[in-house]
Design a protein around this motif. Structure first.
Motif, PDB file in Angstrom:
ATOM      1  N   UNK A   1       0.871  -1.163   0.000  1.00  0.00           N
ATOM      2  CA  UNK A   1       0.000   0.000   0.000  1.00  0.00           C
ATOM      3  C   UNK A   1       0.909   1.214   0.000  1.00  0.00           C
ATOM      4  N   UNK A   2       1.098   1.805  -1.177  1.00  0.00           N
ATOM      5  CA  UNK A   2       2.096   2.852  -1.363  1.00  0.00           C
ATOM      6  C   UNK A   2       1.932   4.072  -0.450  1.00  0.00           C
ATOM      7  N   UNK A   3       0.712   4.571  -0.219  1.00  0.00           N
ATOM      8  CA  UNK A   3       0.593   5.799   0.587  1.00  0.00           C
ATOM      9  C   UNK A   3       1.182   5.695   1.989  1.00  0.00           C
ATOM     10  N   UNK A   4       1.198   4.504   2.563  1.00  0.00           N
ATOM     11  CA  UNK A   4       1.729   4.347   3.917  1.00  0.00           C
ATOM     12  C   UNK A   4       3.031   3.565   3.952  1.00  0.00           C
ATOM     13  N   UNK A   5       3.392   2.950   2.853  1.00  0.00           N
ATOM     14  CA  UNK A   5       4.593   2.122   2.836  1.00  0.00           C
ATOM     15  C   UNK A   5       4.417   0.766   3.477  1.00  0.00           C
ATOM     16  N   UNK A   6       3.190   0.436   3.860  1.00  0.00           N
ATOM     17  CA  UNK A   6       2.942  -0.864   4.481  1.00  0.00           C
ATOM     18  C   UNK A   6       3.024  -1.966   3.434  1.00  0.00           C
ATOM     19  N   UNK A   7       3.584  -3.095   3.835  1.00  0.00           N
ATOM     20  CA  UNK A   7       3.584  -4.253   2.950  1.00  0.00           C
ATOM     21  C   UNK A   7       3.438  -5.521   3.774  1.00  0.00           C
TER      22      UNK A   7
END
Length: 117
Positions: free
Chosen positions: A99-105
């Motif tokens: 999820x690019x907006x938060x950098x979560x992966x």
């Protein structure tokens, strides 16, 4: 937290095909860029292919023309169709959600693909 479960790995002869699936435990599946990565014995994990939420794919040079990534947002599932498999494709294949907006992966636990005669 997103859980990813891969399936579809196994033993296949050179030149054969396999289809991997990765099911995600999120109703917001369409907002994630999904990817397939692989790690061969003794090597670093490497990118195989990614696909954005709207279906734009990207491939590593080593699999272009042989592998196809796709997704079904209604089923919260991403696929990797692998054709013309080679022994060097042998690896554990991992699914990843970004999820690019938060950098979560998030990562799945992997599924083993063995290409051997």
């Amino acid at each position: 937290q997103v859980q990813l479960v891969e399936s579809g790995g196994g033993l296949v002869q050179p030149g054969g095909s396999l289809r991997l699936s990765c099911a995600a435990s999120t109703s917001a599946f369409s907002i994630y860029t999904m990817g397939w990565y692989r790690q061969a014995p003794g090597k670093q994990r490497e990118l195989v292919a990614t696909i954005t939420g709207i279906g734009s794919p990207m491939y590593a040079d080593s699999v272009k023309g042989r592998f196809t990534i796709s997704r079904d947002n209604a089923k919260n599932t991403v696929y990797l169709q692998m054709n013309s498999l080679k022994p060097e494709d042998t690896a554990v294949y991992y699914c990843r959600a970004d999820f690019a907006p938060t950098g979560m992966n998030y990562w799945g636990k992997g599924t083993l693909v063995t290409v051997s005669s």
